[in-house]
Design a protein around this motif. Structure first.
Motif, PDB file in Angstrom:
ATOM      1  N   UNK A  78       5.404  -8.864   3.726  1.00  0.00           N
ATOM      2  CA  UNK A  78       4.646  -7.637   3.976  1.00  0.00           C
ATOM      3  C   UNK A  78       4.944  -7.147   5.390  1.00  0.00           C
ATOM      4  N   UNK A  79       5.265  -5.872   5.508  1.00  0.00           N
ATOM      5  CA  UNK A  79       5.520  -5.261   6.812  1.00  0.00           C
ATOM      6  C   UNK A  79       4.331  -4.378   7.161  1.00  0.00           C
ATOM      7  N   UNK A  80       4.155  -4.114   8.446  1.00  0.00           N
ATOM      8  CA  UNK A  80       3.046  -3.236   8.823  1.00  0.00           C
ATOM      9  C   UNK A  80       3.473  -1.787   8.649  1.00  0.00           C
ATOM     10  N   UNK A  81       2.563  -0.976   8.157  1.00  0.00           N
ATOM     11  CA  UNK A  81       2.831   0.443   7.914  1.00  0.00           C
ATOM     12  C   UNK A  81       2.262   1.243   9.084  1.00  0.00           C
ATOM     13  N   UNK A  82       3.091   2.095   9.653  1.00  0.00           N
ATOM     14  CA  UNK A  82       2.608   2.980  10.717  1.00  0.00           C
ATOM     15  C   UNK A  82       1.615   3.976  10.135  1.00  0.00           C
ATOM     16  N   UNK A  83       0.629   4.428  10.921  1.00  0.00           N
ATOM     17  CA  UNK A  83      -0.323   5.421  10.411  1.00  0.00           C
ATOM     18  C   UNK A  83       0.375   6.682   9.896  1.00  0.00           C
ATOM     19  N   UNK A  84       1.591   6.952  10.370  1.00  0.00           N
ATOM     20  CA  UNK A  84       2.347   8.115   9.924  1.00  0.00           C
ATOM     21  C   UNK A  84       2.795   8.015   8.476  1.00  0.00           C
ATOM     22  N   UNK A  85       2.619   6.859   7.863  1.00  0.00           N
ATOM     23  CA  UNK A  85       2.946   6.721   6.446  1.00  0.00           C
ATOM     24  C   UNK A  85       4.210   5.947   6.189  1.00  0.00           C
ATOM     25  N   UNK A  86       5.247   6.141   6.997  1.00  0.00           N
ATOM     26  CA  UNK A  86       6.508   5.465   6.749  1.00  0.00           C
ATOM     27  C   UNK A  86       6.834   4.546   7.911  1.00  0.00           C
ATOM     28  N   UNK A  87       7.331   3.367   7.604  1.00  0.00           N
ATOM     29  CA  UNK A  87       7.632   2.409   8.655  1.00  0.00           C
ATOM     30  C   UNK A  87       8.921   2.752   9.393  1.00  0.00           C
ATOM     31  N   UNK A  88       9.772   3.574   8.785  1.00  0.00           N
ATOM     32  CA  UNK A  88      11.047   3.900   9.425  1.00  0.00           C
ATOM     33  C   UNK A  88      11.262   5.409   9.535  1.00  0.00           C
ATOM     34  N   UNK A  89      10.212   6.166   9.477  1.00  0.00           N
ATOM     35  CA  UNK A  89      10.337   7.618   9.615  1.00  0.00           C
ATOM     36  C   UNK A  89      10.433   8.292   8.273  1.00  0.00           C
ATOM     37  N   UNK A  90       9.779   9.458   8.115  1.00  0.00           N
ATOM     38  CA  UNK A  90       9.771  10.126   6.808  1.00  0.00           C
ATOM     39  C   UNK A  90      11.149  10.657   6.442  1.00  0.00           C
ATOM     40  N   UNK A  91      11.586  10.296   5.255  1.00  0.00           N
ATOM     41  CA  UNK A  91      12.835  10.810   4.694  1.00  0.00           C
ATOM     42  C   UNK A  91      12.676  10.763   3.196  1.00  0.00           C
ATOM     43  N   UNK A  92      13.301  11.677   2.469  1.00  0.00           N
ATOM     44  CA  UNK A  92      13.137  11.651   1.012  1.00  0.00           C
ATOM     45  C   UNK A  92      13.620  10.336   0.422  1.00  0.00           C
ATOM     46  N   UNK A  93      12.999   9.974  -0.672  1.00  0.00           N
ATOM     47  CA  UNK A  93      13.423   8.799  -1.429  1.00  0.00           C
ATOM     48  C   UNK A  93      14.872   9.023  -1.852  1.00  0.00           C
TER      49      UNK A  93
END
Length: 154
Positions: A78-93
């Motif tokens: 399990x990795x921690x999720x940033x409050x911004x929603x994505x752990x590595x920055x928002x990008x399309x699936x």
């Protein structure tokens, strides 16, 4: 590449995260980890809540904790999720035009396994269930092999 039948938990998960019909499980921006929206997952795949359809059960449980236990047994971390929603920055699936990162049902869980990759279904056979016997083999430096589906055993 040859894709095995969805007989194992990792294979089932890989098919779900790549399915355009499933909204509760998605790849992270790099396609190297997966996000699970717990509330949506419980409704969509565990048959919990008001929108639960009478579909064939994918998992033998309605308890999200059991799914997390399976992930842990198969070596997912399990990795921690940033409050911004994505752990590595928002990008399309990968494979989609838009990128809807707003998941309101939450909580959002981020899991990672070195052999669970967007474009590498062939690596799934390397994901082993960490049973007591398998753990003892690994600790002794021995190789742990995946069990083939019953119809492939001779």
């Amino acid at each position: 590449p040859v894709i095995p039948r969805p007989c194992t938990f990792p294979m089932k998960l890989w098919l779900l995260v790549n399915s355009p019909c499933v909204r509760s499980v998605r790849w992270d921006a790099r396609g190297e980890g997966l996000f699970i929206d717990q509330g949506l997952f419980e409704q969509e795949l565990l048959g919990v809540g008001p929108s639960a359809a009478g579909e064939e059960e994918l998992f033998k449980t309605k308890n999200f904790g059991s799914i997390v236990r399976q992930l842990n047994l198969y070596g997912f971390h399990k990795l921690t999720v940033n409050p911004g929603g994505s752990a590595v920055g928002p990008r399309p699936r990968p494979g989609t035009a838009g990128g809807d990162t707003s998941y309101a049902d939450g909580p959002l869980h981020h899991f990672w396994n070195p052999h669970f990759r967007y474009d590498r279904p062939d690596l799934l056979v390397k994901i082993k269930r960490l049973t007591k016997a398998n753990k003892e083999k690994l600790d002794a430096g021995l190789e742990v092999t995946s069990r083939l589906p019953d119809d492939l055993q001779h």
